[in-house]
Design a protein around this motif. Structure first.
Motif, PDB file in Angstrom:
ATOM      1  N   ALA A  67       2.777 -12.981  68.134  1.00  0.00           N
ATOM      2  CA  ALA A  67       1.359 -13.119  68.486  1.00  0.00           C
ATOM      3  C   ALA A  67       0.500 -13.096  67.222  1.00  0.00           C
ATOM      4  CB  ALA A  67       0.944 -12.000  69.440  1.00  0.00           C
ATOM      5  N   GLY A  68       0.881 -12.257  66.275  1.00  0.00           N
ATOM      6  CA  GLY A  68       0.171 -12.176  65.001  1.00  0.00           C
ATOM      7  C   GLY A  68       0.288 -13.460  64.203  1.00  0.00           C
ATOM      8  N   ALA A  69       1.389 -14.178  64.438  1.00  0.00           N
ATOM      9  CA  ALA A  69       1.625 -15.435  63.726  1.00  0.00           C
ATOM     10  C   ALA A  69       0.992 -16.617  64.470  1.00  0.00           C
ATOM     11  CB  ALA A  69       3.124 -15.657  63.555  1.00  0.00           C
ATOM     12  N   GLY A  70       0.195 -16.335  65.502  1.00  0.00           N
ATOM     13  CA  GLY A  70      -0.543 -17.394  66.190  1.00  0.00           C
ATOM     14  C   GLY A  70       0.159 -17.980  67.393  1.00  0.00           C
ATOM     15  N   LYS A  71       1.248 -17.364  67.814  1.00  0.00           N
ATOM     16  CA  LYS A  71       1.970 -17.902  68.971  1.00  0.00           C
ATOM     17  C   LYS A  71       1.572 -17.171  70.262  1.00  0.00           C
ATOM     18  CE  LYS A  71       5.842 -19.063  65.942  1.00  0.00           C
ATOM     19  NZ  LYS A  71       5.376 -20.422  65.578  1.00  0.00           N
ATOM     20  N   LYS A  72       1.695 -17.899  71.363  1.00  0.00           N
ATOM     21  CA  LYS A  72       1.413 -17.312  72.671  1.00  0.00           C
ATOM     22  C   LYS A  72       2.745 -16.928  73.275  1.00  0.00           C
ATOM     23  CE  LYS A  72      -2.419 -20.568  73.059  1.00  0.00           C
ATOM     24  NZ  LYS A  72      -2.612 -20.574  71.597  1.00  0.00           N
ATOM     25  N   ILE A  73       2.970 -15.637  73.445  1.00  0.00           N
ATOM     26  CA  ILE A  73       4.254 -15.193  73.973  1.00  0.00           C
ATOM     27  C   ILE A  73       4.070 -14.662  75.390  1.00  0.00           C
ATOM     28  CG2 ILE A  73       4.026 -13.149  72.465  1.00  0.00           C
ATOM     29  CD1 ILE A  73       7.230 -13.126  72.729  1.00  0.00           C
ATOM     30  N   ILE A  74       4.873 -15.218  76.293  1.00  0.00           N
ATOM     31  CA  ILE A  74       4.763 -14.895  77.727  1.00  0.00           C
ATOM     32  C   ILE A  74       6.073 -14.255  78.166  1.00  0.00           C
ATOM     33  CG2 ILE A  74       4.212 -15.800  80.007  1.00  0.00           C
ATOM     34  CD1 ILE A  74       3.247 -18.405  78.594  1.00  0.00           C
ATOM     35  N   VAL A  75       6.014 -12.974  78.551  1.00  0.00           N
ATOM     36  CA  VAL A  75       7.225 -12.240  78.920  1.00  0.00           C
ATOM     37  C   VAL A  75       7.193 -11.877  80.408  1.00  0.00           C
ATOM     38  CG1 VAL A  75       8.658 -10.201  78.466  1.00  0.00           C
ATOM     39  CG2 VAL A  75       7.336 -11.236  76.607  1.00  0.00           C
ATOM     40  N   ALA A  76       8.251 -12.245  81.126  1.00  0.00           N
ATOM     41  CA  ALA A  76       8.401 -11.832  82.523  1.00  0.00           C
ATOM     42  C   ALA A  76       9.482 -10.770  82.600  1.00  0.00           C
ATOM     43  CB  ALA A  76       8.781 -13.032  83.391  1.00  0.00           C
ATOM     44  N   GLY A  77       9.285  -9.765  83.453  1.00  0.00           N
ATOM     45  CA  GLY A  77      10.327  -8.755  83.590  1.00  0.00           C
ATOM     46  C   GLY A  77       9.995  -7.680  84.610  1.00  0.00           C
ATOM     47  N   LEU A  78      11.025  -6.934  84.975  1.00  0.00           N
ATOM     48  CA  LEU A  78      10.866  -5.812  85.910  1.00  0.00           C
ATOM     49  C   LEU A  78      10.139  -4.672  85.212  1.00  0.00           C
ATOM     50  CD1 LEU A  78      14.532  -5.740  87.302  1.00  0.00           C
ATOM     51  CD2 LEU A  78      12.508  -6.509  88.556  1.00  0.00           C
ATOM     52  N   ASP A  79       9.122  -4.126  85.850  1.00  0.00           N
ATOM     53  CA  ASP A  79       8.422  -2.984  85.272  1.00  0.00           C
ATOM     54  C   ASP A  79       9.031  -1.654  85.737  1.00  0.00           C
ATOM     55  OD1 ASP A  79       7.576  -3.540  87.844  1.00  0.00           O
ATOM     56  OD2 ASP A  79       5.443  -3.275  87.430  1.00  0.00           O
TER      57      ASP A  79
END
Ligand code: ADP
Ligand code: MG
Ligand code: ZN
Length: 195
Positions: free
Chosen positions: A105-117
């Protein structure tokens, strides 16, 4: 307000099994892909339930995905040109995923994480909770309770003790609401196995 095109951020899609996390991840990644924004999707190598090199939802949507052993391997496979990084089954990654997501994210990318909470005993399932605290956008997904149709926020393990499986084999888990969820059911099975 000005939004720079290279602004990175973290999105988390959290919830129980059958809540549509993978579906939503696939939808978000695919729309960028269709708009010719470079995307890459990853999944933990342990999750080979439906396909080796794809994320597949229970509703049979899919997108290409690279299986990786851990967060470090994920990071080393992200290409410079990639703008959107999708990650499914984030709960099967090590805690390093938080650092990797922050870095990307700091490098300008959009990171989308799916997972069990939550795990099947109703405990926080790291690293998803930690990731949620550091994300710009958090979506809490709910399933339909398999028993009563209410808001399903828990994952109930429903297999017999001698059939215990780690991954979500068909029929092994159900989404349950607050009233229908019974973690002691699963605990009793676990204790029976340990005994
Ligand atoms: P997740 O990744 O959260 O496990 P998926 O995205 O793989 O969920 O699957 C979501 C789909 O599962 C729904 O669109 C629906 O077709 C199907 N489904 C099966 N059982 C349920 C349920 N109890 N509640 C909601 N959706 C369900
Ligand atoms: Mg899923
Ligand atoms: Zn219910």
């Amino acid at each position: 307000m000005l939004r720079r095109a290279d602004q990175g951020w973290i999105e988390v899609i959290a919830g129980p099994m059958f809540s549509g996390k993978s579906e939503e991840l696939i939808r978000r990644v695919t729309r960028y892909h269709l708009a010719r924004v470079p995307t890459q999707t990853f999944k933990p190598a342990v999750d080979t339930r439906y396909a080796e090199r794809a994320v597949v939802s229970h509703s049979n949507l899919s997108t290409e995905a690279l299986p990786v052993a851990d967060a470090a391997e994920l990071l080393s496979n992200v290409e410079d040109r990639t703008v959107v990084v999708g990650v499914d089954e984030g709960q099967f990654f090590d805690d390093g995923l938080v650092e990797v997501a922050t870095l990307l994210a700091g490098a300008g990318k959009k990171i989308i994480v799916a997972g069990l909470d939550l795990d099947y005993l109703g405990r926080p399932f790291e690293p998803i909770p930690s990731l949620m605290l550091r994300a710009e956008y958090v979506t809490k997904a709910l399933a339909v309770c398999h028993r009563c149709g209410g808001p399903g926020l828990f994952t109930q393990r429903v297999v017999d003790s001698d059939e215990l499986v780690v991954l979500g084999a068909a029929g092994a888990y159900e989404a349950r609401c607050r009233r229908c969820y019974d973690p002691t059911e699963a605990r009793q099975e676990e204790l029976a196995i340990e005994a």
